[in-house]
Design a protein around this motif. Structure first.
Motif, PDB file in Angstrom:
ATOM      1  N   GLN A 239       0.836  -1.180   0.000  1.00 28.25           N
ATOM      2  CA  GLN A 239       0.000   0.000   0.000  1.00 28.25           C
ATOM      3  C   GLN A 239       0.883   1.245   0.000  1.00 28.25           C
ATOM      4  O   GLN A 239       1.740   1.413   0.867  1.00 28.25           O
ATOM      5  CB  GLN A 239      -0.917   0.002   1.213  1.00 28.25           C
ATOM      6  N   VAL A 240       0.671   2.079  -0.990  1.00 25.46           N
ATOM      7  CA  VAL A 240       1.450   3.307  -1.131  1.00 25.46           C
ATOM      8  C   VAL A 240       0.676   4.435  -0.462  1.00 25.46           C
ATOM      9  O   VAL A 240      -0.460   4.735  -0.836  1.00 25.46           O
ATOM     10  CB  VAL A 240       1.698   3.641  -2.618  1.00 25.46           C
ATOM     11  N   VAL A 241       1.254   5.014   0.552  1.00 25.52           N
ATOM     12  CA  VAL A 241       0.604   6.098   1.286  1.00 25.52           C
ATOM     13  C   VAL A 241       1.396   7.385   1.082  1.00 25.52           C
ATOM     14  O   VAL A 241       2.611   7.364   0.853  1.00 25.52           O
ATOM     15  CB  VAL A 241       0.498   5.764   2.787  1.00 25.52           C
ATOM     16  N   THR A 242       0.691   8.489   1.160  1.00 21.65           N
ATOM     17  CA  THR A 242       1.308   9.811   1.018  1.00 21.65           C
ATOM     18  C   THR A 242       0.931  10.647   2.236  1.00 21.65           C
ATOM     19  O   THR A 242      -0.141  11.274   2.265  1.00 21.65           O
ATOM     20  CB  THR A 242       0.815  10.505  -0.261  1.00 21.65           C
TER      21      THR A 242
ATOM     22  N   GLY B  38       1.786  18.223  12.833  1.00 17.75           N
ATOM     23  CA  GLY B  38       1.754  16.776  12.666  1.00 17.75           C
ATOM     24  C   GLY B  38       1.393  16.355  11.251  1.00 17.75           C
ATOM     25  O   GLY B  38       1.084  17.180  10.386  1.00 17.75           O
ATOM     26  N   GLU B  39       1.451  15.048  11.010  1.00 15.96           N
ATOM     27  CA  GLU B  39       1.161  14.489   9.697  1.00 15.96           C
ATOM     28  C   GLU B  39       0.023  13.477   9.787  1.00 15.96           C
ATOM     29  O   GLU B  39      -0.148  12.799  10.803  1.00 15.96           O
ATOM     30  CB  GLU B  39       2.391  13.778   9.107  1.00 15.96           C
ATOM     31  N   SER B  40      -0.738  13.373   8.716  1.00 16.71           N
ATOM     32  CA  SER B  40      -1.764  12.342   8.619  1.00 16.71           C
ATOM     33  C   SER B  40      -1.139  11.044   8.118  1.00 16.71           C
ATOM     34  O   SER B  40      -0.007  11.028   7.629  1.00 16.71           O
ATOM     35  CB  SER B  40      -2.876  12.791   7.671  1.00 16.71           C
ATOM     36  N   LYS B  41      -1.891   9.961   8.210  1.00 23.98           N
ATOM     37  CA  LYS B  41      -1.382   8.669   7.772  1.00 23.98           C
ATOM     38  C   LYS B  41      -1.324   8.558   6.253  1.00 23.98           C
ATOM     39  O   LYS B  41      -0.581   7.745   5.714  1.00 23.98           O
ATOM     40  CB  LYS B  41      -2.254   7.542   8.328  1.00 23.98           C
ATOM     41  N   GLY B  42      -2.101   9.355   5.562  1.00 21.30           N
ATOM     42  CA  GLY B  42      -2.080   9.322   4.098  1.00 21.30           C
ATOM     43  C   GLY B  42      -3.161   8.422   3.533  1.00 21.30           C
ATOM     44  O   GLY B  42      -3.654   7.509   4.190  1.00 21.30           O
TER      45      GLY B  42
END
Length: 462
Positions: free
Chosen positions: A314-317, A369-373
């Motif tokens: 799974q490619v997440v951004t 912060g960052e989201s999981k994508g």
């Protein structure tokens, strides 16, 4: 549920334009028990859990390849004819002996590719010719004199080594024979044990009709009587755990004899595989009747290489949560930027901008912060994915299984029909999601994205 009732409730997937769902595969057969029928699935093991979807999970991929070996006598004015025989006999990889071509080069012949080696144009010389499908998989070529050539290929997730060898004839000096076997042994020793090896060659020896005490390497279905040269081949196979493939299948003598000249008939061409790969060999035989050579015959080996299919990752951004830039976090963001000295950069405009962007990015990661994508990959059985962004997070939901069934039906029929079915499928999805979208809008969601597979645009904003 008894067996008679289960025979009529089988969920089996048929090929396009076939009558498998209405034919003899789903009714009572008096000729053969149902559990032995390969085209009927009773227990649905290996099927996905989605209700109504009966597509089997394909965990391994089979690569069916036909290897061959052939002493052609000479390739002069015969190269096109050899390619024609490969096409007619469906041979993918062919080891050649006695090519009698000088040099160490590669040559294209009607889309096929030939690698060869030779020192004198009047004798010896070996080569390997590969068809259009597999020639791009060659990653390494090695030549040892004018009697051995070696290719390394990548087939699926397997590394396959092909060796074409031409042993000295009876009556040649013993020193040349010893040099040949030393070179071949040195090549085999440098190949890792986890890689597959297929050796095709004219070894000018007889291994005998029966296995005797050499059952480890001899299959028991040979031809002729064991001689000194054949004993050398057997000893080599024992030392490096090879199996002589064309002695493992019971055939008529006509499909065992590789050399025929008048009243003289013998088996001197062999295909060798590792004992661990013996189960991959489905058939091995001599094909008589080709008029390219008058004495030697082509020997073929059908191999089925099984390679596991890698699961797609799974490619997440990951994205910075810019929507949280307000209130107290906004003040903290400003102070941290000033502490970083964002306005103190020097140099050209590009350097200043790159430095500023890097510092802004670093501060935003820490403060916001960052989201999981989002998952960018659409699974082949997943139908469609609805992606909608709320005030606090990004959510996903998968379409119902009956959408997948509708999508599975698309792909059968003509190009025009597939196009129309896709248009109808999009209209159906939009209609089914109408109430869902209204519900999200009542909750005052900021944006809604619908991701549809096999449609012109991957994301459609509504």
């Amino acid at each position: 549920m008894n067996m008679d009732n289960r025979r009529y409730n089988v969920n089996a997937r048929s090929l396009p334009v076939s009558n498998a769902l209405h034919g003899s595969s789903t009714v009572i057969s008096e000729l053969e028990p149902l559990h032995r029928r390969s085209d009927v699935v009773l227990n649905e093991q290996g099927l996905p859990r989605h209700s109504g979807c009966t597509r089997l999970k394909k965990l391994v991929h089979k690569s069916k390849i036909r290897f061959g070996t052939w002493n052609v006598g000479t390739l002069n004015c015969k190269s096109v004819e050899v390619v024609g025989v490969m096409i007619q006999r469906k041979i993918n990889i062919l080891c050649l002996q006695e090519t009698k071509w000088r040099g160490e080069e590669a040559k294209d012949i009607q889309g096929f590719k030939l690698w060869y080696t030779g020192k004198v144009s009047a004798r010896n010389g070996v080569g390997i010719i590969i068809d259009k499908e597999w020639k791009r998989n060659v990653v390494e070529v090695s030549r040892i004199g004018d009697r051995i050539i070696f290719l390394k290929m990548i087939i699926g997730r397997e590394t396959v080594n092909i060796v074409s060898a031409y042993a000295p004839q009876v009556g040649i000096e013993a020193s040349l024979k010893e040099l040949f076997w030393e070179d071949l042994e040195g090549l085999i020793r440098h190949i890792p044990q986890n890689e597959k090896i297929f050796i095709g060659g004219d070894f000018n020896g007889h291994v005998g009709r029966e296995a005797g005490q050499y059952a480890r390497v001899h299959g028991g279905f040979g031809f002729g009587e064991l001689n000194n040269e054949g004993q050398t081949l057997v000893d080599f196979s024992l030392a490096y755990d090879f199996k002589i493939a064309n002695t493992c299948f019971k055939k008529r003598d006509e499909h065992l004899i590789t050399y025929k000249s008048g009243a003289s008939r013998s088996q001197i061409d062999f295909l060798l595989v590792r004992n661990t790969d013996r189960r991959l060999c489905k058939n091995c035989k001599v094909i008589p009747g080709d008029a390219v050579t008058t004495q030697h015959r082509v020997l073929v080996l059908d191999v089925c290489i099984m390679s596991k299919i890698q699961k797609r990752r799974q490619v997440v951004t990951p994205r910075i949560r810019w929507w949280q830039l307000k209130g107290e976090k906004q003040d903290i963001f400003k102070r941290n930027l000033l502490d970083k000295g964002i306005w103190e950069s020097q140099g050209s405009a590009n350097i200043i901008w790159e430095d500023m962007a890097k510092k802004i990015w670093e501060v935003a990661k820490v403060v916001l912060g960052e989201s999981k994508g989002l998952v960018r990959e659409i699974r082949s059985l997943g139908g469609g994915i609805i992606v909608y962004r709320t005030k606090s997070s990004i959510r996903r939901t998968v379409l119902k299984p009956y959408i997948c069934v509708t999508m599975r039906k698309i792909g059968r029929g003509t190009v025009w029909l597939r196009k129309k079915l896709r248009e109808l499928w999009v209209k159906l999805v939009l209609k089914l999601l109408k109430n869902f979208i209204r519900t999200l809008r009542r909750r005052k969601e900021s944006k809604i994205f619908i991701r549809l597979p096999r449609v012109g645009k991957e994301n459609q904003e509504i």
